[in-house]
Design a protein around this motif. Structure first.
Motif, short mmCIF file in Angstrom:
data_model
loop_
_atom_site.label_atom_id
_atom_site.label_comp_id
_atom_site.label_asym_id
_atom_site.label_seq_id
_atom_site.Cartn_x
_atom_site.Cartn_y
_atom_site.Cartn_z
N ASP A 1 0.80 -1.23 0.00
CA ASP A 1 0.00 0.00 0.00
C ASP A 1 0.83 1.28 0.00
N GLU A 2 2.09 1.20 0.40
CA GLU A 2 2.81 2.46 0.64
C GLU A 2 4.03 2.68 -0.26
N GLY A 3 4.23 1.85 -1.26
CA GLY A 3 5.37 2.10 -2.15
C GLY A 3 6.72 2.00 -1.44
N VAL A 4 6.85 1.01 -0.57
CA VAL A 4 8.07 0.86 0.22
C VAL A 4 9.29 0.62 -0.69
N ILE A 5 9.11 -0.22 -1.68
CA ILE A 5 10.25 -0.58 -2.55
C ILE A 5 10.82 0.67 -3.23
N GLU A 6 9.94 1.54 -3.72
CA GLU A 6 10.40 2.77 -4.38
C GLU A 6 11.11 3.68 -3.37
N ALA A 7 10.56 3.75 -2.16
CA ALA A 7 11.16 4.62 -1.14
C ALA A 7 12.56 4.14 -0.76
N LEU A 8 12.72 2.81 -0.64
CA LEU A 8 14.04 2.26 -0.29
C LEU A 8 15.06 2.62 -1.37
N ALA A 9 14.65 2.46 -2.63
CA ALA A 9 15.56 2.73 -3.74
C ALA A 9 15.94 4.22 -3.76
N GLN A 10 14.95 5.06 -3.50
CA GLN A 10 15.20 6.50 -3.53
C GLN A 10 16.18 6.92 -2.42
N GLN A 11 15.95 6.42 -1.21
CA GLN A 11 16.83 6.80 -0.11
C GLN A 11 18.22 6.21 -0.29
N GLY A 12 18.27 5.00 -0.84
CA GLY A 12 19.57 4.39 -1.12
C GLY A 12 20.36 5.22 -2.13
N GLU A 13 19.67 5.72 -3.13
CA GLU A 13 20.35 6.54 -4.15
C GLU A 13 20.82 7.86 -3.55
N ARG A 14 20.00 8.44 -2.69
CA ARG A 14 20.39 9.70 -2.04
C ARG A 14 21.67 9.50 -1.21
N LEU A 15 21.67 8.35 -0.50
CA LEU A 15 22.83 8.03 0.34
C LEU A 15 24.07 7.78 -0.52
N ARG A 16 23.88 6.98 -1.56
CA ARG A 16 25.03 6.67 -2.42
C ARG A 16 25.62 7.95 -3.02
N ALA A 17 24.75 8.81 -3.53
CA ALA A 17 25.23 10.04 -4.16
C ALA A 17 26.01 10.88 -3.16
N GLY A 18 25.47 11.02 -1.94
CA GLY A 18 26.13 11.84 -0.92
C GLY A 18 27.49 11.26 -0.54
N ILE A 19 27.54 9.95 -0.39
CA ILE A 19 28.81 9.32 0.03
C ILE A 19 29.85 9.42 -1.10
N GLN A 20 29.38 9.17 -2.32
CA GLN A 20 30.33 9.25 -3.44
C GLN A 20 30.91 10.65 -3.57
N GLN A 21 30.04 11.64 -3.37
CA GLN A 21 30.50 13.04 -3.45
C GLN A 21 31.55 13.30 -2.36
N ALA A 22 31.27 12.81 -1.15
CA ALA A 22 32.23 13.01 -0.04
C ALA A 22 33.56 12.31 -0.35
N ALA A 23 33.45 11.11 -0.90
CA ALA A 23 34.69 10.34 -1.21
C ALA A 23 35.52 11.07 -2.26
N ARG A 24 34.84 11.64 -3.25
CA ARG A 24 35.56 12.38 -4.30
C ARG A 24 36.21 13.63 -3.72
N THR A 25 35.45 14.35 -2.91
CA THR A 25 35.97 15.60 -2.32
C THR A 25 37.24 15.32 -1.51
N LEU A 26 37.24 14.18 -0.81
CA LEU A 26 38.38 13.86 0.05
C LEU A 26 39.47 13.07 -0.68
N GLY A 27 39.23 12.77 -1.94
CA GLY A 27 40.23 12.07 -2.75
C GLY A 27 40.45 10.62 -2.33
#
Ligand SMILES: Cc1ncc(COP(=O)(O)O)c(C=O)c1O
Length: 441
Positions: free
Chosen positions: A318-344
Motif C-alpha cells: 500500500d505504501e510504495g516501500v520498494i520505491e522509497a528504499l531505492a530513492q533513499q539508497g540513491e540519495r545516500l550513495r550520491a552523498g557518500i560518493q561526493q564526499a569520497a571524491r571531495t576527500l580524494g
C-alpha cells in the motif's frame, strides 16, 4: 575537521566480559559478534525506534542493515507491532492451525507470481534447506550446485560444509555440494557434464552487489530444465527489496522453488518456502509417493509472526516501500560518493550494489581489499553516531537521517584519508575486524 569525541562503552565492555563467559562467541548470532566490529563500537544495543538505536551506555546511532536486514520498515514499526500484539493477546499457538496460516499463505502467493504453494518457517536457513531436500526427493539425486560468489544460503551442513567453518561436518556431506560461478554459464554446464544425472538443484540469488549479465539468469533456468535439475532462488535479501514480486519478477524468472525470510516479518521470525505445486505437494498429504518431511516445527506457525508478516506485506503493497528504499539508497550513495571524491579517497572507498542493498568496499593504499581500513571506517562512523556494517536502508531512513549520515561519512573518510597517508595503525584502536564468513550482515 576536528576529530569526533570517543564515546563511553563502559557498560558494553563489562557486559562483553560476562557474555563471553556464558555464550560461545559472546553472542547468539555470528554477524553480531565482537570479531565483526572494531574495539570502539557498541557491544550491546538496548533499544531501537525507526532507524535509530541506543546502546547500553545510552549512545544514540543511526543504524544500517538493521537486524541482519530483517527490519525493513523500521524498529518497533507501530502497525506491525500492533498486529503481532493483537494475536499475542488472542493466544499464539494452538493444537490445530490458525486461519492466519491460510491468510498468510494467500498473501505471499499473491506477491510471488510463479509460486503455487507456500510453507512458513522461522529461519531462512530452514526454508532453503527444505528446498534442497524437496529437490533431492523430487529428482532422486544427491548433489547440490551452489553459486560460489554468493556468500550465504543456510546454517545447515550442505552449505556450511563448503565454507571456512566446516568443522564437525562429515566429508561425505561436504562432497555433495559443488560450485559454479556467477555470470559464467560454462562453469555450470561443466558441473552438469562432470556429474551427469547427479545434480538435484541449483541454488543461487538473482543478484548481489554484482548484477547478472543480460541473458545469464534465463540461461541458468534453461540449463536446469534441460538437465532435469530444480532451480532454487534464494530471495532472502532480494525478496521485497528489489521488487514487490521479488527479484524473480524483476528479472523475469520462474524458479521452481524460492525462499524468503529476513524482511518478510519486519524483524519477527518468519521465513517462507514458495514454489511449484508439483514439488511442494511432496510435503503434503495428497499423493502416494514417499512424503518429504517438509518444515514442521513447534513454533513454525505461531500467530504473532504470521500477523506481523501479513501487516508488513500490506505496508509494502500500500505504501510504495520498494520505491522509497531505492530513492533513499540513491540519495545516500550520491552523498557518500561526493564526499569520497571531495576527500580524494574514491579509489579506496566505494559504495556498491542495489540502492536498497548498499554495501561498501574498503581498500588500502595499494588498492587491496582491507579489513583494517573497514574497521577504521566503522570506528570513525561510530564516533559520529552511525552504526553501519552496510548501508542497507530501511523505510524509516528519512532525508534528514540520510543527510546526517553523509556528514558522518565525510568525517570518517577524512580520517581514512589521513590513514592512507600515515598508516592505518595510527588511527585504528585495537585489532582489525576479522569475519570468518562473508556476507553475514
Ligand atoms: C542470502 C541468504 N540466504 C539465507 C540466509 C539464512 O537466513 P537465516 O539467517 O534467517 O537462517 C541468509 C542470512 O544471512 C542470507 O543472507
Amino acid at each position: 575537521m576536528p576529530d569526533a569525541p570517543t564515546r563511553s562503552f563502559a557498560r558494553s565492555t563489562a557486559l562483553k566480559a560476562v557474555a563471553h563467559q556464558l555464550i560461545p562467541g559472546g553472542a547468539h548470532t555470528y554477524a553480531k559478534g565482537d570479531d565483526q566490529y572494531p574495539e570502539l563500537a557498541p557491544g550491546f544495543i538496548d533499544r531501537g525506534l525507526g532507524c535509530r538505536v541506543w546502546d547500553v551506555d545510552g549512545n544514540e546511532y543511526i543504524e544500517y542493515g538493521m537486524g541482519l536486514r530483517s527490519v525493513i520498515l523500521g524498529h518497533a514499526y507501530p502497525s506491525v507491532v500492533a498486529a503481532a500484539h493483537r494475536e499475542m493477546l488472542r493466544g499464539m499457538n494452538f493444537t490445530r492451525p490458525s486461519p492466519l496460516e491460510v491468510e498468510g499463505a494467500q498473501a505471499l502467493l499473491d506477491l510471488v507470481d510463479g509460486a503455487e504453494m507456500v510453507k512458513f518457517a522461522k529461519n531462512g536457513s530452514d526454508v532453503t534447506t527444505a528446498a534442497v531436500k524437496l529437490a533431492r526427493a523430487y529428482t532422486h539425486r544427491d548433489r547440490v550446485a551452489i553459486c560460489a560468489e554468493h556468500p550465504f544460503f543456510s546454517t545447515d551442513d550442505w552449505f556450511i560444509g563448503t565454507t571456512a567453518m566446516a568443522a564437525g561436518i562429515p566429508r561425505a556431506i561436504r562432497e555433495l555440494t559443488v560450485k559454479f560461478h556467477f555470470n559464467d554459464l560454462a562453469s555450470l554446464a561443466a558441473l552438469f557434464t562432470k556429474h551427469p544425472n547427479e545434480i538435484a538443484c541449483v541454488v543461487m540469488e538473482a543478484a548481489t552487489s554484482i548484477e547478472p549479465e543480460p541473458g545469464f539468469l534465463e540461461a541458468v533456468q534453461a540449463e536446469c530444465r534441460t538437465r532435469g535439475a530444480v532451480l532454487i532462488l534464494d530471495e532472502m535479501i532480494t525478496g521485497f527489496r528489489f521488487h514487490l514480486g521479488g527479484a524473480q519478477k524483476l528479472y523475469g524468472l520462474t524458479p521452481d522453488l524460492s525462499t524468503f525470510g529476513k524482511a518478510l516479518g519486519n524483524g519477527f521470525p518468519i521465513a517462507a518456502l514458495a514454489g511449484k505445486r508439483e514439488l511442494m505437494e511432496l510435503g503434503g498429504l495428497r499423493h502416494d509417493r514417499d512424503r518429504v518431511f517438509l518444515l514442521s516445527t513447534t513454533h513454525g506457525a505461531e500467530t504473532s509472526s504470521l500477523a506481523a508478516a501479513l501487516q508488513t506485506m500490506r505496508v509494502y503493497r500500500d505504501e510504495g516501500v520498494i520505491e522509497a528504499l531505492a530513492q533513499q539508497g540513491e540519495r545516500l550513495r550520491a552523498g557518500i560518493q561526493q564526499a569520497a571524491r571531495t576527500l580524494g579517497v574514491e579509489r579506496h572507498f566505494a559504495v556498491i550494489g542495489h540502492p536498497a542493498n548498499l554495501v561498501y568496499a574498503t581498500r588500502d593504499p595499494e588498492g587491496r581489499p582491507s579489513q583494517a581500513y573497514r574497521a577504521l571506517f566503522l570506528q570513525e562512523l561510530v564516533r559520529r553516531g552511525v552504526l553501519a556494517p552496510s548501508f542497507v536502508v530501511s523505510y524509516s531512513h528519512l532525508d534528514r537521517d540520510i543527510d546526517e549520515t553523509v556528514e558522518a561519512v565525510a568525517g570518517a573518510l577524512a580520517v581514512y584519508r589521513r590513514a592512507l597517508d600515515d598508516g592505518v595503525e595510527r588511527y585504528l584502536v585495537g585489532r582489525p575486524v576479522k569475519p570468518v564468513l562473508r556476507g553475514l550482515n
